[in-house]
Scaffold this motif. Structure first.
Motif, PDB file in Angstrom:
ATOM      1  N   TYR A 262      -5.497  11.277   7.865  1.00 44.53           N
ATOM      2  CA  TYR A 262      -4.559  10.523   7.026  1.00 44.53           C
ATOM      3  C   TYR A 262      -5.141   9.151   6.737  1.00 44.53           C
ATOM      4  N   GLY A 263      -6.000   9.061   5.742  1.00 45.68           N
ATOM      5  CA  GLY A 263      -6.536   7.763   5.335  1.00 45.68           C
ATOM      6  C   GLY A 263      -5.904   7.367   4.010  1.00 45.68           C
ATOM      7  N   THR A 264      -6.659   6.668   3.182  1.00 44.95           N
ATOM      8  CA  THR A 264      -6.204   6.307   1.839  1.00 44.95           C
ATOM      9  C   THR A 264      -5.743   7.579   1.125  1.00 44.95           C
ATOM     10  N   GLY A 265      -6.610   8.602   1.183  1.00 45.64           N
ATOM     11  CA  GLY A 265      -6.230   9.961   0.791  1.00 45.64           C
ATOM     12  C   GLY A 265      -6.182  10.786   2.070  1.00 45.64           C
ATOM     13  N   GLY A 306      -2.589   9.437  -0.110  1.00 43.89           N
ATOM     14  CA  GLY A 306      -1.971   9.607   1.204  1.00 43.89           C
ATOM     15  C   GLY A 306      -1.454   8.247   1.662  1.00 43.89           C
ATOM     16  N   GLY A 307      -2.211   7.596   2.556  1.00 41.87           N
ATOM     17  CA  GLY A 307      -1.843   6.251   3.009  1.00 41.87           C
ATOM     18  C   GLY A 307      -1.737   5.272   1.838  1.00 41.87           C
ATOM     19  N   ALA A 308      -2.387   5.581   0.730  1.00 35.74           N
ATOM     20  CA  ALA A 308      -2.310   4.709  -0.452  1.00 35.74           C
ATOM     21  C   ALA A 308      -0.876   4.585  -0.955  1.00 35.74           C
ATOM     22  N   ALA A 309      -0.037   5.594  -0.692  1.00 37.81           N
ATOM     23  CA  ALA A 309       1.379   5.509  -1.103  1.00 37.81           C
ATOM     24  C   ALA A 309       2.090   4.430  -0.290  1.00 37.81           C
ATOM     25  N   VAL A 310       1.635   4.247   0.958  1.00 38.58           N
ATOM     26  CA  VAL A 310       2.216   3.204   1.815  1.00 38.58           C
ATOM     27  C   VAL A 310       1.747   1.828   1.324  1.00 38.58           C
ATOM     28  N   GLN A 311       0.508   1.757   0.876  1.00 40.28           N
ATOM     29  CA  GLN A 311       0.011   0.505   0.275  1.00 40.28           C
ATOM     30  C   GLN A 311       0.816   0.164  -0.977  1.00 40.28           C
ATOM     31  N   TRP A 312       1.177   1.196  -1.717  1.00 42.86           N
ATOM     32  CA  TRP A 312       1.980   1.002  -2.932  1.00 42.86           C
ATOM     33  C   TRP A 312       3.358   0.418  -2.577  1.00 42.86           C
ATOM     34  N   SER A 322       4.162  -4.662   5.963  1.00 46.39           N
ATOM     35  CA  SER A 322       2.955  -4.079   6.574  1.00 46.39           C
ATOM     36  C   SER A 322       3.112  -2.567   6.582  1.00 46.39           C
ATOM     37  N   ALA A 323       1.980  -1.871   6.671  1.00 53.16           N
ATOM     38  CA  ALA A 323       2.024  -0.404   6.681  1.00 53.16           C
ATOM     39  C   ALA A 323       2.867   0.091   7.857  1.00 53.16           C
ATOM     40  N   ALA A 324       2.725  -0.574   8.999  1.00 52.47           N
ATOM     41  CA  ALA A 324       3.432  -0.129  10.209  1.00 52.47           C
ATOM     42  C   ALA A 324       4.952  -0.245  10.053  1.00 52.47           C
ATOM     43  N   GLU A 325       5.396  -1.202   9.226  1.00 55.48           N
ATOM     44  CA  GLU A 325       6.847  -1.393   9.038  1.00 55.48           C
ATOM     45  C   GLU A 325       7.512  -0.168   8.402  1.00 55.48           C
ATOM     46  N   SER A 326       6.708   0.651   7.716  1.00 53.73           N
ATOM     47  CA  SER A 326       7.283   1.833   7.059  1.00 53.73           C
ATOM     48  C   SER A 326       7.956   2.750   8.083  1.00 53.73           C
ATOM     49  N   GLU A 327       7.414   2.805   9.285  1.00 56.01           N
ATOM     50  CA  GLU A 327       7.991   3.660  10.325  1.00 56.01           C
ATOM     51  C   GLU A 327       9.370   3.143  10.758  1.00 56.01           C
ATOM     52  N   GLY A 407      -7.037   9.239  11.510  1.00 61.25           N
ATOM     53  CA  GLY A 407      -6.931   8.367  10.342  1.00 61.25           C
ATOM     54  C   GLY A 407      -5.782   7.368  10.487  1.00 61.25           C
ATOM     55  N   GLY A 408      -5.863   6.287   9.714  1.00 57.93           N
ATOM     56  CA  GLY A 408      -4.938   5.150   9.838  1.00 57.93           C
ATOM     57  C   GLY A 408      -3.466   5.520   9.872  1.00 57.93           C
ATOM     58  N   ALA A 409      -3.012   6.367   8.939  1.00 60.28           N
ATOM     59  CA  ALA A 409      -1.584   6.654   8.844  1.00 60.28           C
ATOM     60  C   ALA A 409      -1.107   7.651   9.910  1.00 60.28           C
ATOM     61  N   SER A 410      -2.048   8.241  10.678  1.00 59.36           N
ATOM     62  CA  SER A 410      -1.612   9.146  11.759  1.00 59.36           C
ATOM     63  C   SER A 410      -0.979   8.340  12.888  1.00 59.36           C
ATOM     64  N   ALA A 411      -1.097   7.010  12.827  1.00 62.01           N
ATOM     65  CA  ALA A 411      -0.433   6.149  13.820  1.00 62.01           C
ATOM     66  C   ALA A 411       1.083   6.154  13.615  1.00 62.01           C
ATOM     67  N   ASN A 412       1.536   6.609  12.458  1.00 59.66           N
ATOM     68  CA  ASN A 412       2.966   6.561  12.120  1.00 59.66           C
ATOM     69  C   ASN A 412       3.715   7.740  12.772  1.00 59.66           C
ATOM     70  N   ASN A 413       4.513   7.414  13.795  1.00 65.68           N
ATOM     71  CA  ASN A 413       5.191   8.471  14.561  1.00 65.68           C
ATOM     72  C   ASN A 413       6.214   9.224  13.731  1.00 65.68           C
TER      73      ASN A 413
HETATM   74  P1  ADP Z   1      -9.684   4.838   4.931  1.00 64.36           P
HETATM   75  O1  ADP Z   1     -10.695   5.323   5.931  1.00 64.36           O
HETATM   76  O2  ADP Z   1      -9.393   5.771   3.819  1.00 64.36           O
HETATM   77  O3  ADP Z   1      -9.901   3.427   4.484  1.00 64.36           O
HETATM   78  P2  ADP Z   1      -7.871   4.512   7.205  1.00 64.36           P
HETATM   79  O4  ADP Z   1      -8.047   5.694   8.070  1.00 64.36           O
HETATM   80  O5  ADP Z   1      -8.409   3.195   7.669  1.00 64.36           O
HETATM   81  O6  ADP Z   1      -8.290   4.818   5.719  1.00 64.36           O
HETATM   82  O7  ADP Z   1      -6.293   4.369   6.963  1.00 64.36           O
HETATM   83  C1  ADP Z   1      -5.779   3.388   6.100  1.00 64.36           C
HETATM   84  C2  ADP Z   1      -4.554   3.917   5.381  1.00 64.36           C
HETATM   85  O8  ADP Z   1      -3.539   4.232   6.335  1.00 64.36           O
HETATM   86  C3  ADP Z   1      -3.958   2.901   4.430  1.00 64.36           C
HETATM   87  O9  ADP Z   1      -3.716   3.546   3.201  1.00 64.36           O
HETATM   88  C4  ADP Z   1      -2.649   2.460   5.078  1.00 64.36           C
HETATM   89  O10 ADP Z   1      -1.643   2.258   4.116  1.00 64.36           O
HETATM   90  C5  ADP Z   1      -2.313   3.628   5.971  1.00 64.36           C
HETATM   91  N1  ADP Z   1      -1.653   3.213   7.224  1.00 64.36           N
HETATM   92  C6  ADP Z   1      -2.170   2.466   8.222  1.00 64.36           C
HETATM   93  N2  ADP Z   1      -1.267   2.314   9.212  1.00 64.36           N
HETATM   94  C7  ADP Z   1      -0.147   2.985   8.846  1.00 64.36           C
HETATM   95  C8  ADP Z   1       1.131   3.214   9.442  1.00 64.36           C
HETATM   96  N3  ADP Z   1       1.454   2.731  10.637  1.00 64.36           N
HETATM   97  N4  ADP Z   1       2.030   3.965   8.747  1.00 64.36           N
HETATM   98  C9  ADP Z   1       1.708   4.491   7.536  1.00 64.36           C
HETATM   99  N5  ADP Z   1       0.526   4.302   6.935  1.00 64.36           N
HETATM  100  C10 ADP Z   1      -0.401   3.566   7.570  1.00 64.36           C
END
Ligand code: ADP
Length: 493
Positions: A262-265, A306-312, A322-327, A407-413
């Motif tokens: 779960y990264g940007t995509g 993917g995570g790019a929707a959270v950036q949006w 912050s991305a973490a606040e989405s949780e 990946g980054g967004a996998s931190a979101n429980n």
């Molecule tokens: P990349 O390798 O594609 O740059 P990362 O694995 O570093 O991506 O993950 C970054 C992405 O994860 C970003 O799009 C960010 O919005 C999302 N992200 C990071 N932390 C969280 C979170 N706690 N909840 C939801 N999305 C998150």
């Protein structure tokens, strides 16, 4: 104490991670480097930046671990895939910048391949959809557009490599000119059935065979680095493209094992064992990383947003800071209350393949709050992943019971919980989240003899958290049918 040094050369940064014999991180360092955008849709890297940042972080990671070069048993390389370099063998100097996988400069060339129907031949041989991502059209572009390149290539002076090949060539002072199956499989020149460079494709793209590296299994003794470079000769014992390295890092070495990053995509890969599964849903068929012998096959699918929707949510809608606040916000409401967010900002990929689809928010009422929108956005990521998992499961004829994540967004429980619910399977998040580097380290350590087999690695592996489904089938079907309606709304009729 001996360590495995993993070099993880990514799209935006170079990392070096030292793993101990338990597969634990002993020290790590990373450095971002410059992205070059010469024109709209074009993306390049300066080869000197790739090499410089990668060499720079090695020393730093060693210092952090309190180790020296002499403590490194073996090196494993993982790398951004498809990115294309061409250099002159007489000097080792690249004749053009690295053309990055994201670069769209050869999109028209690929459209033409589709018009001519050549894409079918390409799919049969390489398992790939004819697209500008892959290296072949990028090599051709360099030969066609750099002054004198074509003549040098014909004379046998030029070499092509993905980033792994270039790094090994440079670090060994030109002694290693090789790549592995997983990287070769992303060039659109490699036949994944015969495991050889394909003469028909080489002539289609007008690329001389002399430019191409030797291809070996991911876990293999590739050779030693030049002492002039790192102060010591280090044994390079593994190479794998980043997504396949991550699959190996999760120890997805059996048929049906599947991971999502779960990264940007989002990048999903499923091991399909010894069988190259033909997809009926537009998924890619490719090769898995392994030690020695014939590699397994994989099915691969990606979610563009993917995570790019959270950036949006954070940067455009500005409903979270912050991305973490989405949780936190998602958990403030008991459900998304019938709201669906389809983050099809750049169209829909597998299994829909609708480039004209656009994002949609449906089911809004007077009572819809930002919490609902945030929750529905996270759910939208999970639904897209579920669509691909279902396609893979159907294509390969296997029932999926576990999904491994990183990946980054996998931190979101909340996201992981919802993913488990909607897939009706366990979602496993590992303790070591540097899965790509870990995969390269596993492959190198198995090749060097630090580890005896994957059983030993499985014994060391730690799952940080397992998410289990907690909704019934009726509710799942109701949610999924709502998602299907929302997807229909996002498509232009
Ligand atoms: P990349 O390798 O594609 O740059 P990362 O694995 O570093 O991506 O993950 C970054 C992405 O994860 C970003 O799009 C960010 O919005 C999302 N992200 C990071 N932390 C969280 C979170 N706690 N909840 C939801 N999305 C998150």
């Amino acid at each position: 104490m001996k360590y495995i040094l993993a070099l993880d050369q990514g799209t935006t940064s170079s990392r070096a991670i030292l793993f101990d014999n338990h597969g634990k991180v002993a020290g790590k360092a990373y450095q971002e480097f410059r992205q070059i955008y010469p024109k709209a849709g074009w993306v390049e890297h300066d080869p000197k930046d790739i090499l410089g940042s990668q060499v720079g972080v090695i020393a730093e990671a060693l210092v952090r671990a309190g180790a020296s070069m002499a403590d490194v048993e073996a090196v494993g390389v993982s790398n951004q895939r498809e990115t294309t370099l061409v250099w002159d063998a007489r000097t080792g100097e690249p004749i053009y910048n690295a053309i990055v996988w994201q670069c769209r400069r050869t999109a028209a060339m690929c459209d033409k391949l589709k018009e001519e129907g050549t894409d079918k031949l390409i799919y049969q041989k390489t398992g790939l959809v004819a697209d500008a991502y892959f290296s072949a059209t990028k090599i051709k572009w360099i030969l066609d557009n750099v002054d004198g390149a074509r003549a040098l290539a014909k004379a046998g002076y030029l070499r092509f490599g993905t980033v792994d090949t270039y790094l090994m060539y440079a670090l060994s002072g030109g002694r290693i000119f090789a790549t592995d199956y997983t990287n070769a499989a992303r060039t659109m020149l490699f036949n994944i059935h015969t495991l050889k460079w394909d003469d028909d494709l080489l002539s289609l793209f007008d690329i001389p065979r002399s430019m191409l590296p030797e291809v070996y299994p991911s876990g293999h003794f590739y050779g030693r680095t030049d002492a002039a470079y790192l102060g010591r000769e280090l044994a390079i014992c593994a190479v794998a493209g980043d997504q396949q390295a991550a699959l190996y890092g999760h120890l997805c070495t059996n048929k049906g094992d599947i991971k999502n990053t779960y990264g940007t995509g989002c990048f999903l890969l499923m091991n399909t064992g010894g069988e190259a599964v033909e997809s009926r849903n537009g998924l890619i068929t490719s090769l898995a990383a392994g030690v020695g012998g014939r590699p397994d096959y994989v099915l691969e699918g990606s979610v563009f947003v993917g995570g790019a929707a959270v950036q949006w949510l954070r940067d455009e809608l500005r409903v979270i800071s912050s991305a973490a606040e989405s949780e936190e916000l998602a958990l403030k409401v008991p459900s998304s209350d019938g709201v669906y967010v389809v983050p099809a900002f750049t169209g829909l990929g597998a299994p829909y393949w609708d480039a004209r689809a656009r994002g949609a928010i449906v089911g809004i009422t007077r009572g819809t709050s930002r919490e609902h929108i945030v929750r529905a956005t996270l759910e939208g990521i999970a639904y897209q992943v579920a669509d691909i998992v279902r396609a893979m499961s159907l294509d390969a004829g296997v029932n999926i019971t576990e999904l491994r994540v990183d990946g980054g967004a996998s931190a979101n429980n909340f996201l992981m919980d919802f993913q488990a619910n909607i897939l009706n399977c366990a979602v496993l998040r590992p303790a070591v989240t540097e899965t790509t580097a870990l995969g390269a380290a596993y492959l190198a350590g198995l090749t060097s003899g630090m580890w005896q087999g994957t059983d030993e690695l499985k014994h060391n592996e730690r799952t940080e958290r397992t998410f289990l489904p907690s909704i019934d089938e009726e509710e799942r079907q109701k949610l999924l049918s709502g998602w299907q309606s929302a997807v229909s709304a996002s498509r232009v009729k």
